[in-house]
Write a protein that holds these residues in place. Structure first.
Motif, PDB file in Angstrom:
ATOM      1  N   LYS A 106      -7.206 -15.116  -1.844  1.00 53.72           N
ATOM      2  CA  LYS A 106      -7.113 -14.058  -2.851  1.00 53.72           C
ATOM      3  C   LYS A 106      -6.485 -12.788  -2.290  1.00 53.72           C
ATOM      4  N   ASN A 107      -6.517 -12.629  -0.968  1.00 53.97           N
ATOM      5  CA  ASN A 107      -5.942 -11.440  -0.353  1.00 53.97           C
ATOM      6  C   ASN A 107      -4.458 -11.581  -0.035  1.00 53.97           C
ATOM      7  N   SER A 109      -2.096 -12.282  -2.268  1.00 54.88           N
ATOM      8  CA  SER A 109      -1.400 -11.590  -3.357  1.00 54.88           C
ATOM      9  C   SER A 109      -2.458 -11.145  -4.364  1.00 54.88           C
ATOM     10  N   PRO A 110      -3.143 -10.043  -4.075  1.00 52.89           N
ATOM     11  CA  PRO A 110      -4.272  -9.613  -4.904  1.00 52.89           C
ATOM     12  C   PRO A 110      -3.939  -9.456  -6.380  1.00 52.89           C
ATOM     13  N   LYS A 111      -2.719  -9.016  -6.690  1.00 49.97           N
ATOM     14  CA  LYS A 111      -2.355  -8.803  -8.086  1.00 49.97           C
ATOM     15  C   LYS A 111      -2.287 -10.117  -8.858  1.00 49.97           C
ATOM     16  N   ASP A 112      -2.153 -11.237  -8.132  1.00 48.72           N
ATOM     17  CA  ASP A 112      -2.061 -12.545  -8.782  1.00 48.72           C
ATOM     18  C   ASP A 112      -3.385 -13.302  -8.758  1.00 48.72           C
ATOM     19  N   TRP A 113      -4.435 -12.666  -8.227  1.00 48.28           N
ATOM     20  CA  TRP A 113      -5.714 -13.370  -8.131  1.00 48.28           C
ATOM     21  C   TRP A 113      -6.497 -13.228  -9.424  1.00 48.28           C
ATOM     22  N   ASP A 114      -6.807 -14.362 -10.024  1.00 44.94           N
ATOM     23  CA  ASP A 114      -7.612 -14.409 -11.247  1.00 44.94           C
ATOM     24  C   ASP A 114      -8.457 -15.674 -11.151  1.00 44.94           C
ATOM     25  N   ILE A 147      -9.088  -7.078  -1.244  1.00 45.43           N
ATOM     26  CA  ILE A 147     -10.131  -7.248  -2.262  1.00 45.43           C
ATOM     27  C   ILE A 147     -11.463  -7.155  -1.527  1.00 45.43           C
TER      28      ILE A 147
END
Length: 226
Positions: A106-107, A109-114, A147
């Motif tokens: 998740k770290n 590409s934090p903006k892409d983590w869902d 994150i």
């Protein structure tokens, strides 16, 4: 580096002798699991068979260049799913006692983590890990990452607990002052999702300790600066 491994063994033996009766020193290893890199797993298998390890932690590091070159095609969701598949494959390899810092991806590409977007896939991978009996880590160093939460998050930890996957604690203490960092908080999180025990390894055999007993064993240690 592989050529430094004999020095590591010497250091452990020397430290064990120096602190005999005062400090319990154990031989451990964190080893990368990197699907697609031919020969690495066989090298690891030989290394693990030839040395008296107490504990072997298996890691998938999705941010390293070798992993990215092999597995990142620009689709972040596919990349995240591939990472969790590799966690399952690491457990199934039989090489490791525990799988480290789950959800580290998740770290990348934090903006892409869902998480909801990949949660069904994560659950299927946890089913595979549970079938192996391999433990998984709750790693407190996640609080220092982009994150800021433990690895894994409470949502994944709850799914692990539902599958009776054993948990070990780790702090990724690359510096002495972070040894055991936030372990009390980590045990609160574990208890909050239903865990009653934490695990550790001796001679590569898992031992379980009730959380209250593990908490009582924590002792503050003064560490010199520098």
């Amino acid at each position: 580096y592989p050529e430094q491994f004999p020095q590591y063994l010497q250091m452990i033996r020397r430290t064990t002798d120096t602190f005999a009766g005062r400090l319990d020193v154990r031989l451990g290893l964190e080893a990368d699991f990197l699907p697609g890199w031919n020969g690495l797993n066989e090298f690891l298998r030989r290394q693990l068979q030839e040395n008296p390890f107490h504990y072997v932690l298996g890691s998938v590091h999705p941010h390293i260049r070798e992993y990215l070159d092999l597995h990142d095609d620009g689709d972040p969701v596919k990349f995240q799913q591939t990472y969790f598949t590799h966690l399952a494959e690491a457990a199934e390899s039989g090489l490791f006692d525990a799988i480290s810092h789950p959800d580290l991806v998740k770290n990348c590409s934090p903006k892409d983590w869902d998480l909801p977007r990949v949660f069904d896939h994560v659950r299927r991978c946890l089913d595979r890990i549970a079938a192996t009996g391999v433990a998984m880590e709750l790693n407190t160093s996640g609080m220092l990452k982009v994150i800021p939460e433990f690895n894994p998050s409470p949502a994944i930890l709850a799914e692990m607990q539902a599958r009776s996957i054993p948990v070990v604690l780790g702090s990724d203490s690359h510096v002495p002052r972070r040894v055991g960092d936030r372990f009390e908080e980590a045990m609160d999180v574990l208890a909050g999702v239903g865990y009653t025990q934490v695990s550790f390894f001796l001679d590569r055999k898992r031992r379980a300790v009730p959380i209250p007993q593990a908490r009582a064993s924590l002792t503050p240690v003064a560490v010199a600066a520098g």
